[in-house]
Design an enzyme around this catalytic site. Structure first.
Site, PDB file in Angstrom:
ATOM      1  CG  ASP A  70      -2.049  -1.073   1.478  1.00  0.00           C
ATOM      2  OD1 ASP A  70      -3.016  -0.877   0.884  1.00  0.00           O
ATOM      3  OD2 ASP A  70      -1.429  -2.119   1.989  1.00  0.00           O
ATOM      4  NE  ARG A  78       1.449  -0.287   4.422  1.00  0.00           N
ATOM      5  CZ  ARG A  78       0.277   0.297   4.816  1.00  0.00           C
ATOM      6  NH1 ARG A  78       0.717   1.395   5.890  1.00  0.00           N
ATOM      7  NH2 ARG A  78      -0.952  -0.225   5.058  1.00  0.00           N
ATOM      8  NE  ARG A 140      -6.352   5.098   3.028  1.00  0.00           N
ATOM      9  CZ  ARG A 140      -7.057   3.737   3.350  1.00  0.00           C
ATOM     10  NH1 ARG A 140      -8.005   3.555   4.401  1.00  0.00           N
ATOM     11  NH2 ARG A 140      -6.451   2.735   2.575  1.00  0.00           N
ATOM     12  CE  LYS A 170      -6.021   1.448  -0.899  1.00  0.00           C
ATOM     13  NZ  LYS A 170      -4.796   0.812  -0.103  1.00  0.00           N
ATOM     14  CG  HIS A 171     -11.031   0.431   0.195  1.00  0.00           C
ATOM     15  ND1 HIS A 171     -10.767   1.777   0.267  1.00  0.00           N
ATOM     16  CD2 HIS A 171     -10.194  -0.227   0.705  1.00  0.00           C
ATOM     17  CE1 HIS A 171      -9.506   1.755   0.947  1.00  0.00           C
ATOM     18  NE2 HIS A 171      -8.992   0.385   1.224  1.00  0.00           N
ATOM     19  CG  HIS A 183      -8.866  -1.941   9.490  1.00  0.00           C
ATOM     20  ND1 HIS A 183      -8.993  -0.664   8.670  1.00  0.00           N
ATOM     21  CD2 HIS A 183      -7.771  -2.564   8.855  1.00  0.00           C
ATOM     22  CE1 HIS A 183      -8.517  -0.755   7.639  1.00  0.00           C
ATOM     23  NE2 HIS A 183      -7.270  -1.684   7.707  1.00  0.00           N
ATOM     24  CG  ASP A 254      -9.441  -4.069   2.669  1.00  0.00           C
ATOM     25  OD1 ASP A 254      -7.995  -4.383   2.874  1.00  0.00           O
ATOM     26  OD2 ASP A 254      -9.999  -3.161   2.775  1.00  0.00           O
TER      27      ASP A 254
END
Length: 498
Positions: A70, A78, A140, A170-171, A183, A254
């Site tokens: 990601d 990352r 985001r 996404k998503h 999450h 995901d």
């Protein structure tokens, strides 16, 4: 069909994560047996040389395997988790609304990924952030307007894939109009089918039209289409992607360790079966998987094929689509020249090639900004969402070099509660005060802290680093808290607005 062929087909659909900077023996063994992909997270990345050694080891063990991560830019990074991303967030790009800059950012990120040996970027975010209290999307997203989001999703996708890295929008079918983090729970998007088609699906259509090689699902409930199962596990929802949008590429789930998919007693192995049956092709398992866990998922999927709950043809189709994705990534033409141009910043020689010179034009300013001298930068404790993880953010001591250069004499402090904040305010008396926080109107502590600051220091400059709710007490909204936005903020405060 023989058992070995089916096992390799299951392996091709799995994308686990792991801990540490080196390729574990168990994961190397899985790759040798046809594992389709590996997803890298911050815990796997120390520096550029180590990362390239790791990706080379993965590809040497299985040349067909995809390495994914990601790398959205802005708050979610990352590769740059230690220092913060030099690239702007998608919200910054949407507010700036210059598609050429967005394409350039996509290219720069893709160029960096390919240099690191990473094939698949789980980006761009195609969600329309229509709910300002969204705890997991926010900055985001490119914005709250479907048309704007679609234009920039397409531009980012073009730039990313021109550099040789695959995009994964996404998503799906859209996580923007939610107030719950998938999450941790199962969010619901309570819109009718017409609204879904006109707003949520529009940016995904733009991504498909731009040639995205993959699309990632979301763990959200869409009662207008399927009142029972989250999108990742819902054939009716995923059929919108294949039928209504005409997408023929790979559908990526995901992470199945998220509560929205495997919670409620379902478990990851059963979520894997249901996701494959619904139409997913590549299954993101999680961030910290083990040999035993992966073996258990594989056996559960095989048992579902044997007992007829998962059609054999669907499993083979999923594996074939992952293979097609790997071949499509290998065939991406790599454009070694960045699209467009940017104004060079002579003070930023360390910026990666293709990084645009961030302009405060991407910020929102309540009033003209006057140059400051030796300000105190106060960060209000703002927990990052799980997607972003623990990374450098805002203006703080990790930017000591930039502060010494642009704003000598500056001080950086943090406050995690109101008592600590009171002490900081006392110590900062008589000096310019710049207060920073993420989602100041959404998080209760931040609401109270902002009120305390403005009651005691009405001259303070309040900077929203998260999704802004305007107007209000905010003086500047940066649309992101990454290094790129923070260094741009430092420059703005040193020079003033023009």
């Amino acid at each position: 069909m023989d058992d070995q062929t089916l096992r390799r087909a299951v392996n091709a659909t799995l994308m686990p994560g792991f801990q540490g900077p080196d390729l574990p023996a168990w994961l190397a063994a899985e790759l040798a047996e046809g594992l389709g992909s590996v997803c890298l997270f911050s815990t796997n990345i120390v520096d550029g040389d180590q990362l390239r050694s790791l990706t080379d080891a993965i590809h040497a063990t299985n040349p067909a395997a995809l390495v994914a991560t990601d790398e959205e830019g802005g708050d979610v990074t990352r590769l740059h988790h230690r220092a913060g991303s030099p690239y702007p967030s998608m919200a910054f790009l949407g507010h700036l609304d210059d598609e050429a800059v967005t394409e350039q950012v996509g290219w720069g990120i893709g160029n960096g990924l390919r240099a690191a040996g990473i094939d698949l970027n789980l980006a761009p975010v195609a969600d329309v952030n229509s709910n300002p209290r969204n705890p997991v999307i926010g900055v985001r997203s490119f914005g709250a307007d479907a048309g704007l989001v679609g234009r920039h999703v397409a531009a980012y996708t073009r730039g990313l894939q021109a550099a040789g890295a695959a995009a994964c929008a996404k998503h799906f079918p859209g996580h923007g109009d939610t107030a719950t983090d998938s999450h941790l729970a199962l969010p619901t998007i309570g819109v009718d089918a017409a609204t879904l088609a006109g707003r949520e699906l529009a940016p995904f259509r733009a991504a498909v039209d731009a040639g995205t090689l993959a699309v990632m699902t979301s763990h959200i409930l869409v009662p207008a289409i399927d009142p029972d199962l989250p999108a990742t596990l819902s054939a009716p929802v995923l059929s919108l992607l294949r039928g209504q949008l005409g997408f023929a590429g790979a559908i990526v789930s995901d992470a199945l360790d998220m509560a929205g998919a495997s919670g409620g007693g379902r478990g990851i192995p059963e979520a894997a079966v249901m996701a494959l049956a619904a139409g997913c092709d590549l299954l993101c398992i999680g961030t910290d998987n083990t040999a035993g866990q992966l073996a258990g998922i594989r056996e559960h999927v095989l048992a579902a094929v044997r007992d007829g709950r998962l059609p054999e043809d669907r499993l083979l189709d999923a594996a074939a689509r992952v293979g097609d994705l790997a071949r499509a990534v290998a065939a991406l033409p790599r454009n070694d020249r960045s699209p467009g141009s940017h104004v060079p910043d002579p003070r930023a020689e360390s910026r990666p090639e293709g990084t645009p010179h961030l302009s405060p034009a991407g910020f929102w300013l309540g009033d003209p900004v006057h140059p400051l001298t030796a300000p105190v930068f106060l960060r209000l404790s703002s927990t990052a969402n799980i997607a972003a993880g623990d990374t450098a953010w805002g203006v703080a001591d990790h930017l000591a070099g930039e502060l010494a250069d642009r704003l000598p004499g500056s001080t950086c402090v943090d406050a995690a509660d109101l008592t600590e904040l009171a002490g900081v305010l006392d110590a900062a008396a008589g000096r310019p005060l710049v207060v920073q926080g993420r989602d100041l109107a959404r998080v209760p502590f931040l609401v109270d802290a902002t009120a305390m600051v403005l009651q005691r220091r009405p001259d303070a400059l309040v900077v929203e680093l998260g999704w802004p709710e305007l107007p209000g007490a905010i003086g500047i909204a940066t649309y992101g808290s990454g290094r790129g936005a923070a260094t741009c903020l430092i420059r703005l405060l040193a020079e003033g607005s023009r």
